[in-house]
Design a protein around this motif. Structure first.
Motif, short mmCIF file in Angstrom:
data_model
loop_
_atom_site.label_atom_id
_atom_site.label_comp_id
_atom_site.label_asym_id
_atom_site.label_seq_id
_atom_site.Cartn_x
_atom_site.Cartn_y
_atom_site.Cartn_z
N LEU A 187 55.62 -0.25 3.18
CA LEU A 187 56.45 0.61 2.34
C LEU A 187 57.57 -0.18 1.65
O LEU A 187 57.78 -0.02 0.44
N PRO A 188 58.30 -1.05 2.37
CA PRO A 188 59.27 -1.89 1.67
C PRO A 188 58.63 -2.77 0.59
O PRO A 188 59.22 -2.99 -0.47
N ALA A 189 57.41 -3.27 0.87
CA ALA A 189 56.70 -4.08 -0.15
C ALA A 189 56.46 -3.25 -1.41
O ALA A 189 56.61 -3.75 -2.54
N LEU A 190 56.09 -1.98 -1.22
CA LEU A 190 55.88 -1.08 -2.35
C LEU A 190 57.17 -0.85 -3.13
O LEU A 190 57.20 -0.93 -4.37
N PHE A 191 58.26 -0.58 -2.40
CA PHE A 191 59.56 -0.32 -3.05
C PHE A 191 60.03 -1.54 -3.85
O PHE A 191 60.52 -1.41 -4.97
N ILE A 192 59.92 -2.72 -3.24
CA ILE A 192 60.37 -3.95 -3.91
C ILE A 192 59.52 -4.22 -5.15
O ILE A 192 60.03 -4.64 -6.19
N SER A 193 58.21 -3.97 -5.04
CA SER A 193 57.31 -4.19 -6.18
C SER A 193 57.66 -3.26 -7.34
O SER A 193 57.66 -3.68 -8.51
N ILE A 194 57.95 -2.00 -7.02
CA ILE A 194 58.30 -1.03 -8.07
C ILE A 194 59.63 -1.42 -8.71
O ILE A 194 59.76 -1.45 -9.95
N PHE A 195 60.62 -1.73 -7.88
CA PHE A 195 61.95 -2.07 -8.40
C PHE A 195 61.90 -3.38 -9.19
O PHE A 195 62.55 -3.51 -10.23
N GLY A 196 61.13 -4.36 -8.71
CA GLY A 196 61.05 -5.64 -9.39
C GLY A 196 60.02 -5.68 -10.51
O GLY A 196 59.92 -6.69 -11.21
#
Length: 285
Positions: A187-196
């Motif tokens: 889930l953090p990987a998903l959030f970071i990918s979306i934000f970045g």
């Protein structure tokens, strides 16, 4: 397997995996092009390796929807802390990073006193002061404090991690531990990918720059670290386990000494590590 019901085994797994992770990541970080993308890749491969551990733990899932809401909130904070931790690890030696990690304990004590009206316990306060002092000792170079941006990033990361721990009320007990690990990195990987705004192609290009054996070893040992740290606390006493986990700072200092001998820095790190362990013992007593 009965051996996996021993907290001592999980502490040993944690210490070994933490040392291997620190040293393998030390090699991988040299080839890093983008901190955010490296964080995402590490999290995704860590989640992949966690899949193989699913059969080792009982399959349980919470029925209380508030647990899922809490998990969602915590994983957002984990996304930020993971991103900051990777950047801090890039600029700090493994032993220094290990020592700074103990600041999260200090922040949790402060939060407990300020927001949860916990009892003022003298030995815990002294322990917290010792931990802070040891970390300031690390920053003292050539007669003055050298607080570089990586040092400060690590402090902020530990502050956020302490906030996450205060929110997270043992929700890992409500899940299969390996599945919980998968959630807290994917889930953090998903959030970071979306934000970045990272594309699959950009992640592929980032991955191509790494020495694959060291990167995969970093991911696998990070998976072991996450699993073993939670499982050790589930099976054993926090008072005993927390100081044992703090041994990573001493062990990393020893490993670094053999890689790049520096008597003065080694002595200072050993003194700081011993002070931190005493501080953790007082805090957890």
């Amino acid at each position: 397997m009965k051996i996996l019901e021993s907290w001592e085994v999980w502490v040993l797994i944690y210490l070994i995996s933490a040392i291997i992770f620190a040293q393998s990541f030390r090699v991988s970080k040299r080839q890093m092009k983008n901190v955010g993308q490296m964080t995402v890749l590490l999290e995704l491969f860590t989640a992949f390796f966690a899949l193989f551990f699913l059969p080792f733990f009982k399959f349980i899932f919470p029925t209380d929807l508030t647990i899922y809401g809490t998990l969602f909130l915590v994983t957002i904070i984990y996304a930020v802390t993971d991103r900051l931790n990777i950047e801090a690890r890039y600029g700090l030696e493994p032993s220094t990073f290990s020592m700074l990690k103990q600041l999260s304990t200090v922040f949790m004590i402060i939060f407990g006193l300020l927001f949860f009206k916990e009892e003022f316990v003298f030995n815990k306060i002294i322990g917290a002061i010792l931990i802070v002092f040891a970390n300031l000792l690390l920053a003292f170079e050539k007669g003055k404090f050298q607080l570089n941006k990586y040092f400060l990033i690590s402090v902020i990361s530990n502050l956020l991690f302490a906030i996450a721990m205060m929110i997270n009320v043992n929700i890992s007990d409500s899940f299969n531990l390996a599945f919980y690990t998968i959630l807290t990195v994917s889930l953090p990987a998903l959030f970071i990918s979306i934000f970045g705004r990272y594309s699959f192609q950009s992640l592929q290009e980032e991955f191509r720059t790494y020495d694959k054996k060291y990167f995969l070893l970093s991911s696998f040992t990070w998976c072991l670290m996450l699993l073993s740290s939670v499982r050790a606390y589930q099976l054993g006493s926090v008072i005993v386990i927390a100081p044992l986990f703090a041994l990573t700072s001493i062990l990393n200092a020893v490993v670094e000494y053999f890689i790049n001998p520096n008597g003065n820095k080694f002595l200072k790190k050993m003194v700081a590590a011993i002070i931190i362990i005493i501080g953790v013992l007082l805090v957890k007593a």
